[in-house]
Design a protein around this motif. Structure first.
Motif, PDB file in Angstrom:
ATOM      1  N   ALA A  14       0.875  -1.230   0.010  1.00 47.00           N
ATOM      2  CA  ALA A  14       0.135  -0.025  -0.115  1.00 47.00           C
ATOM      3  C   ALA A  14       0.821   1.131  -0.148  1.00 47.00           C
ATOM      4  O   ALA A  14       0.753   2.395  -0.765  1.00 47.00           O
ATOM      5  N   ALA A  15       1.862   1.309   0.786  1.00 49.50           N
ATOM      6  CA  ALA A  15       2.694   2.438   0.684  1.00 49.50           C
ATOM      7  C   ALA A  15       3.516   2.568  -0.547  1.00 49.50           C
ATOM      8  O   ALA A  15       3.558   3.874  -0.875  1.00 49.50           O
ATOM      9  N   TYR A  16       3.948   1.679  -1.108  1.00 48.09           N
ATOM     10  CA  TYR A  16       4.610   1.585  -2.439  1.00 48.09           C
ATOM     11  C   TYR A  16       3.521   2.245  -3.299  1.00 48.09           C
ATOM     12  O   TYR A  16       3.984   3.079  -4.207  1.00 48.09           O
ATOM     13  N   LEU A  17       2.348   1.835  -3.406  1.00 48.61           N
ATOM     14  CA  LEU A  17       1.460   1.984  -4.607  1.00 48.61           C
ATOM     15  C   LEU A  17       0.953   3.534  -4.444  1.00 48.61           C
ATOM     16  O   LEU A  17       0.801   4.258  -5.259  1.00 48.61           O
ATOM     17  N   MET A  18       0.761   3.923  -3.091  1.00 45.83           N
ATOM     18  CA  MET A  18       0.351   5.247  -3.042  1.00 45.83           C
ATOM     19  C   MET A  18       1.359   6.360  -3.344  1.00 45.83           C
ATOM     20  O   MET A  18       1.379   7.586  -3.383  1.00 45.83           O
TER      21      MET A  18
END
Ligand code: HEC
Ligand SMILES: [Cu+2]
Length: 355
Positions: free
Chosen positions: A344-348
């Motif tokens: 999630a951190a990466y995609l955001m």
């Protein structure tokens, strides 16, 4: 059934209908609040036809009332004058409807042909640049892909277009029939698997400002269990902002995660997600939405709020959210909770603007 009960039912049905339909009256979603010339012309046609039809109803009701009052039976023996086979009357009630139809048909046909004229697609100016922006729309079960063939970029779910100019669309489907519809910008057009349908739309700058630059788009052809969730957003930007976005997309470099967590997420993504999802704006991977600018999206999967919790929920139980959609669900055995946080951190962080 008791009389009052039947009436009560009717009243409650209308009350409910009014309540439900009142949700449609939003400027980013309503076909009755046109935001461009195309939509305005169509809206004017609707109003004009409605006006003519109302006039017809009024005249008919007046004639009807006069006849009922004046010619009602006054005694048992009286037989009114018989006018069977009157040429004058026959001509009058044939010619009047023909005139009414002509009055409606002339502007309708004229606008239909004018709006169907897509001969400008492919025209070049004297420097050899395309005169108009063309977007190839590809509809998939249950998501949208937008390719800008002359700019060499691909995006999905959020359609980005400039205001105050005609934008031409070439619409096709990758699987079943869908229909591309942005209600405030104009009528819908089918997305078929076998042929390309073309039309153009436009947005006025003040109307875009009015809705903070975001209009809502929908699939308007029943296509499967998640048809109702096949939404997309339309970002209508001023020409300068649009050009800026195009430059940012074109120059997007490979993502560089900024935190350890995001770096870990990148690893998970490369292992589990890369086979379907592209993260470069030029890659035309037809299996799944291009995620190059996912961090700047308005929604997750077109319908969920754009935040990490909803994103994680999508990865874990996407099939519950959009039944029948083609992304596999990833349970804890496949992706641990830690890995999910990292993902999630990466995609955001996947952004092309204001990084
Ligand atoms: C088999 C191909 C496939 C794989 C593997 C896959 N996806 Fe997807 N993904 C899809 C499809 C298809 C959609 C579109 C679903 C829809 O909206 O109907 C999608 C949608 C999404 C979306 C919403 C996109 C948007 O623009 O809003 C996100 C985020 C996403 N996937 C993340 C992931 C992540 C993270 C992984 C790896 C853990 C992954 N996907 C693995 C096919 C795949
Ligand atoms: Cu659809």
């Amino acid at each position: 059934m008791k009389h009052w009960l039947r009436k009560w039912r009717l009243v409650s049905i209308f009350a409910m209908l009014a309540l439900v339909l009142s949700g449609c009256g939003k400027p980013f979603l309503s076909a009755l609040q046109p935001a461009g010339d195309v939509a305005k012309q169509q809206y004017d046609l609707i109003l004009f036809s409605l006006g003519v039809m109302t006039l017809v109803i009024i005249v008919v009701v007046i004639l009807f009332t006069i006849v009922v009052v004046r010619f009602r039976r006054k005694s048992d023996s009286e037989i009114p004058k018989q006018v069977e086979g009157s040429h004058t009357l026959e001509i009058v009630w044939t010619v009047i409807p023909i005139l009414i139809i002509l009055v409606i048909a002339v502007p309708t046909v004229a606008v239909t042909f004018a709006q169907g004229d897509v001969s400008a697609i492919g025209k070049k100016d004297k420097d050899g640049n395309p005169e108009n922006l063309v977007v190839n729309v590809r509809a998939h079960l249950y998501w949208w892909e937008f390719e800008y063939p002359d700019l060499g970029i691909v995006t999905s779910q959020d359609l980005v277009i400039p205001t105050e100019e005609k934008v031409y669309f070439q619409i096709q489907s990758a699987d079943v029939k869908h229909s591309f519809w942005i209600p405030p910008l104009g009528g819908k057009l089918d997305a078929n698997p076998d042929n390309v349908n073309k039309f153009f739309l436009d947005v006025k700058q003040d109307k875009a400002d009015n809705v903070n630059e975001i209009f809502y788009g929908k699939c308007a052809e029943l296509c499967g269990p998640s048809h109702a969730y096949m939404d997309f957003k339309v970002k209508a930007l001023s020409k300068d902002d649009f050009n800026q976005w195009v430059d940012d997309m074109k120059n997007a470099s490979a993502p560089e995660p900024t935190t350890d967590l995001a770096r870990k997420g990148e690893e998970v993504f490369n292992n589990s997600c890369m086979s379907c999802h592209a993260i470069s704006p030029t890659e035309d991977n037809r299996l799944a939405p291009n995620l190059t600018n996912f961090g700047e999206r308005e929604a997750v999967a077109g319908i969920l709020d754009h935040n990490e919790d909803e994103l994680k929920r999508w990865i874990r139980e996407g099939k519950k959210i959009k039944p029948g959609n083609e992304m596999p669900e990833f349970n804890e055995k496949m992706i641990s909770n830690e890995e999910l946080d990292a993902l999630a951190a990466y995609l955001m962080e996947l952004k092309v603007q204001n990084k």
